[in-house]
Design a protein around this motif. Structure first.
Motif, mmCIF file in Angstrom:
data_model
loop_
_atom_site.group_PDB
_atom_site.id
_atom_site.type_symbol
_atom_site.label_atom_id
_atom_site.label_comp_id
_atom_site.label_asym_id
_atom_site.label_seq_id
_atom_site.Cartn_x
_atom_site.Cartn_y
_atom_site.Cartn_z
ATOM 1 N N MET A 164 0.814 -1.083 -0.112
ATOM 2 C CA MET A 164 0.318 -0.096 -0.042
ATOM 3 C C MET A 164 0.967 1.255 -0.173
ATOM 4 O O MET A 164 2.064 1.364 0.573
ATOM 5 C CB MET A 164 -0.780 0.000 1.259
ATOM 6 N N LYS A 165 0.470 2.260 -0.764
ATOM 7 C CA LYS A 165 1.057 3.501 -0.826
ATOM 8 C C LYS A 165 0.719 4.402 0.280
ATOM 9 O O LYS A 165 -0.300 3.817 1.015
ATOM 10 C CB LYS A 165 0.718 4.283 -2.071
ATOM 11 N N GLY A 211 -0.486 -8.327 5.303
ATOM 12 C CA GLY A 211 -0.989 -8.113 3.911
ATOM 13 C C GLY A 211 -2.272 -8.879 4.025
ATOM 14 O O GLY A 211 -3.265 -8.500 3.395
ATOM 15 N N GLU A 212 -2.403 -10.079 4.551
ATOM 16 C CA GLU A 212 -3.621 -10.754 4.725
ATOM 17 C C GLU A 212 -4.482 -10.034 5.473
ATOM 18 O O GLU A 212 -5.837 -9.945 5.086
ATOM 19 C CB GLU A 212 -3.337 -12.046 5.452
ATOM 20 N N ILE A 266 5.118 -9.730 7.968
ATOM 21 C CA ILE A 266 4.647 -8.885 7.033
ATOM 22 C C ILE A 266 3.555 -9.712 6.108
ATOM 23 O O ILE A 266 2.625 -8.960 5.696
ATOM 24 C CB ILE A 266 5.909 -8.802 5.799
ATOM 25 N N ASN A 267 3.422 -10.815 5.880
ATOM 26 C CA ASN A 267 2.619 -11.675 5.339
ATOM 27 C C ASN A 267 1.300 -11.435 5.965
ATOM 28 O O ASN A 267 0.090 -11.364 5.400
ATOM 29 C CB ASN A 267 3.016 -13.040 5.518
ATOM 30 N N VAL A 283 0.452 -0.841 5.293
ATOM 31 C CA VAL A 283 1.680 -0.593 5.692
ATOM 32 C C VAL A 283 2.490 0.033 4.568
ATOM 33 O O VAL A 283 2.223 -0.334 3.421
ATOM 34 C CB VAL A 283 2.425 -1.611 6.493
ATOM 35 N N TRP A 284 3.377 0.768 4.920
ATOM 36 C CA TRP A 284 4.336 1.514 3.638
ATOM 37 C C TRP A 284 5.813 1.362 4.377
ATOM 38 O O TRP A 284 5.799 1.468 5.559
ATOM 39 C CB TRP A 284 3.578 2.451 2.890
ATOM 40 N N GLU A 285 6.609 1.511 3.236
ATOM 41 C CA GLU A 285 7.968 1.905 3.590
ATOM 42 C C GLU A 285 8.696 0.965 4.410
ATOM 43 O O GLU A 285 8.831 1.240 5.763
ATOM 44 C CB GLU A 285 8.219 3.270 4.257
ATOM 45 N N ILE A 286 8.503 -0.405 4.299
ATOM 46 C CA ILE A 286 9.168 -1.519 5.179
ATOM 47 C C ILE A 286 10.629 -1.587 4.778
ATOM 48 O O ILE A 286 11.007 -1.712 3.784
ATOM 49 C CB ILE A 286 8.495 -2.707 4.751
ATOM 50 N N LYS A 287 11.219 -1.088 6.005
ATOM 51 C CA LYS A 287 12.816 -1.105 5.405
ATOM 52 C C LYS A 287 13.373 -1.894 6.659
ATOM 53 O O LYS A 287 13.207 -1.859 7.769
ATOM 54 C CB LYS A 287 13.052 0.360 6.018
ATOM 55 N N VAL A 297 13.700 -2.064 0.113
ATOM 56 C CA VAL A 297 12.595 -1.563 0.938
ATOM 57 C C VAL A 297 11.329 -2.048 0.370
ATOM 58 O O VAL A 297 11.032 -1.881 -0.892
ATOM 59 C CB VAL A 297 12.558 0.232 0.955
ATOM 60 N N ILE A 298 10.248 -2.628 1.115
ATOM 61 C CA ILE A 298 9.156 -2.862 0.614
ATOM 62 C C ILE A 298 8.355 -1.644 0.579
ATOM 63 O O ILE A 298 7.884 -0.985 1.941
ATOM 64 C CB ILE A 298 8.514 -3.895 1.558
ATOM 65 N N LYS A 299 7.870 -1.330 -0.492
ATOM 66 C CA LYS A 299 6.995 0.036 -0.571
ATOM 67 C C LYS A 299 5.732 -0.312 0.152
ATOM 68 O O LYS A 299 5.103 0.776 0.774
ATOM 69 C CB LYS A 299 7.026 0.822 -1.879
ATOM 70 N N THR A 300 5.002 -1.209 -0.734
ATOM 71 C CA THR A 300 3.888 -1.400 -0.172
ATOM 72 C C THR A 300 3.674 -3.123 -0.417
ATOM 73 O O THR A 300 4.244 -3.510 -0.967
ATOM 74 C CB THR A 300 2.949 -0.866 -1.378
#
Lengths: 393, 97
Positions: free
Chosen positions: A1-2, A30-31, A26-27, A36-40, B70-73
Motif C-alpha cells: 500500500m502506498k 498483507g492478509e 509482513i505476510n 503499511v508502507w516503507e518497510i525497511k 525497501v518494501i514500498k507497499t
C-alpha cells in the motif's frame, strides 16, 4: 500500500519492530489488509515500517502471534499535533476562547437596516425597533419571533401598512411599506372669485359659493364672479368660470430667417475618464471649423446594475454654419401667427381655446411683415381674492 | 485444480490468446530500471533483509538481491520493492501448468 491520502490529517506512525518472525508479520499484515508502507529492514533482525494511527491497534495481536516487539519511532500528523498543543494549558484556553468569541460575535445583531420608508424617518423606525428589543449589539436569541416582531412594529409605527423583519446572519433588515394617505387639503381663507379681465361668460360652475353672474353676461375686470359670502357667512368659494377674452397682438415677422445648420463635417475625440478627470486618447489635432457644436456621449463601465466611475467618453465636434432662409410674406405671416398662438396658450393656460383670430391690419416693410391681430380666446378667467373683513371704522 | 479443469483452462488460454497471469495466477513481474520491482500474484515473503528479498510463488519462488531494499507497499497479491536491484532469480519447479 502506498502512503494514503490525507495521512497527515489522520495521523500516521513509524514503528520499529524487533525480534520474532518478521517475514511472517509482513505476510500477516498483507492478509489482514492493514495498510503499511516503507518497510525497511534494519540490522540485527529489526524492521521499520509506517502505518496509520487507526491501524496501529490492529497491529498488536499480530505482534503477539509472531512474538515481535514494537517501539514507536516517530509520530506524524494532525492528531498528534493537536494532543501536543492541548497539553499546553493556556493555548487550549485561547483556542476555546477563540471559538467561543466567534460563536458569541455571530449571535449578535450588528446592524439594523431600514428599507422602503419614504415619509417615516429611519430614526423613528429604529427607535420603535429598539423598544421592541431589536437594536445593534442585541443577542439574536433575545429577539422575539420574527412574525411577532414585525406585527408589534406595524402596530407601533403609524402610517405603515406592512412591516417585515428579516435577519440575515448578523444583519437585521426592517422592510416597511407605507400606507398611502389621502392628500391633505390646503387650508384656505374665505375668498371670492373675481374676473381677471373683461370677458363674456361662456361657462360657470360654482362648487362652493354663490354665483353672481350667468352665461353670456358681460363682465369687467375685477367683477365678482362667485361670491364667498353665503347666507351671511364667509366661505372658501370654489368653481370654474370660463369666458371669451380678446387679446390684441402686434406681430413682427422677418422675411429673412437665420438658421443654424450642421455641414456634416465632424471630428471625433475619444477620452478615457476616471471620475471627473478625462484623458484624451484619440482625435488629437486642431479643429479647423469656425463654428462648432459639440456632442458628448459617455459610456461608463457597468458591473451588474452599478455604473462605475470609469469609462469611455466620445466627443463629436460638428461644424456649424449659419444660412439665411428667405421666406414669402405668407410664410412669415404664418410663423408670426403661430408664435402668437403659442404665447396665448402659455400665458392663459393650456386649456385655453382660440375661438377666432382676426387680422386687423397688415403691411410689409423693411423686410418685415407687421400685423395687428385680434384673438378671441375662451379661457379661465377666475381669480381668487380673499375676503377682507371690515376692521371697523 | 483438477486435471480436467487445468486442461480446459489451458485450452482457453491458447484459443483465446489470454494472458496467463490472469487465468493461472502466474506471477507477473514489472521491473523499472534497477530501481523498482512490482511482483503480482506472490504467495508471501520468505525472507527480507536489506540485501535479499525472497518470495514464495504459486510454483517455485523468486529471489531479489540488491542494496537498500525497501518494501514500498504490500497487499495480499502484490509487493512493490524499491532499492538498487542487482539480481532477480526465478526458481520454477519445472512443472507444466
Amino acid at each position: 500500500m502506498k502512503e494514503p491520502a490525507f495521512s497527515f490529517l489522520r495521523g500516521s506512525v513509524t514503528v520499529v519492530i524487533r525480534g520474532g518472525d518478521l517475514e511472517q508479520l509482513i505476510n500477516r499484515l498483507g492478509e489482514q489488509g492493514i495498510g503499511v508502507w516503507e518497510i525497511k529492514p534494519l540490522p540485527d533482525r529489526r524492521m521499520e515500517l509506517s502505518l496509520m494511527v487507526g491501524d496501529f491497534f490492529a497491529l498488536r495481536p499480530l505482534l503477539k502471534q509472531t512474538s515481535c516487539r514494537v517501539h514507536v519511532k516517530k509520530r506524524r500528523g494532525f492528531p498528534f499535533l493537536l494532543s501536543r498543543l492541548l497539553q499546553r494549558k493556556w493555548f487550549a484556553v485561547g483556542l476555546l476562547l477563540f471559538f467561543l468569541m466567534i460563536a458569541a460575535m455571530s449571535s449578535l445583531v450588528w446592524d439594523v437596516e431600514v428599507e422602503g420608508n419614504v415619509k417615516i424617518p429611519t430614526e423613528d423606525i429604529k427607535l420603535a425597533a429598539k423598544q421592541e428589543g431589536l437594536f445593534p449589539f442585541q443577542w439574536k436569541f433575545k429577539l422575539s419571533e420574527q412574525d411577532k416582531l414585525s406585527k408589534n412594529l406595524a402596530r407601533k409605527l403609524e402610517g405603515v401598512s406592512w412591516v417585515g423583519v428579516t435577519i440575515h446572519g448578523t444583519k437585521a433588515t426592517i422592510e416597511v411599506v407605507e400606507a398611502t394617505k389621502p392628500k391633505e387639503q390646503k387650508l384656505a381663507s374665505p375668498r371670492n372669485l373675481i374676473s381677471k379681465s373683461d370677458a363674456v361668460i361662456t361657462y360657470i360652475y360654482a362648487e362652493r359659493g354663490y354665483p353672481q353672474v350667468t352665461k353670456n353676461d358681460r363682465v369687467k375686470k375685477g367683477t365678482i364672479l362667485i361670491s364667498g359670502v353665503q347666507g351671511g357667512r364667509s366661505v372658501v368659494s370654489k368653481g370654474e368660470v370660463k369666458g371669451l377674452v380678446w387679446h390684441e397682438y402686434e406681430i413682427e415677422a422677418p422675411l429673412v430667417k437665420k438658421e443654424n445648420v450642421l455641414t456634416g463635417d465632424k471630428k471625433k475625440k475619444g477620452y478615457l475618464y476616471f471620475g471627473n478627470t478625462a484623458i484624451q486618447i484619440t482625435g488629437y489635432g486642431s479643429v479647423r471649423f469656425e463654428q462648432t457644436v459639440t456632442y458628448t456621449e459617455t459610456d461608463p463601465l457597468t458591473w451588474r446594475k452599478w455604473k462605475l466611475p470609469i469609462g469611455w467618453m466620445s466627443e463629436a465636434v460638428m461644424e456649424k454654419t449659419q444660412i439665411e432662409v428667405s421666406q414669402t410674406p405668407q410664410q412669415a405671416k404664418n410663423s408670426g401667427l403661430a408664435q402668437a398662438r403659442r404665447d396665448i396658450l402659455a400665458k392663459n393656460g393650456a386649456d385655453s381655446v382660440i375661438k377666432e383670430e382676426k387680422i386687423l391690419h397688415e403691411k410689409t416693410e423693411n423686410g418685415k411683415v407687421y400685423m395687428k391681430v385680434l384673438f378671441e380666446v375662451e379661457q379661465n378667467i377666475a381669480e381668487e381674492v380673499p375676503i377682507v373683513q371690515d376692521q371697523g371704522e | 485444480m483438477s486435471r480436467i479443469a487445468r486442461k480446459f483452462r489451458k485450452w482457453t488460454v491458447d484459443a483465446l490468446d489470454l494472458p496467463g497471469d490472469l487465468v493461472f495466477e502466474l506471477p507477473r513481474l514489472t521491473l523499472i530500471g534497477g530501481k523498482q520491482l512490482l511482483i503480482e500474484n506472490h504467495r508471501g515473503v520468505l525472507h527480507f533483509s536489506e540485501e535479499r528479498l525472497s518470495l514464495a510463488l504459486s510454483e517455485g519462488g523468486l529471489e531479489v538481491t540488491g542494496k537498500d531494499l525497501v518494501i514500498k507497499t504490500i497487499v495480499p497479491q502484490e509487493v512493490m520493492v524499491e532499492g538498487y536491484i542487482s539480481e532477480i532469480k526465478y526458481r520454477g519447479t519445472g512443472e507444466k501448468p
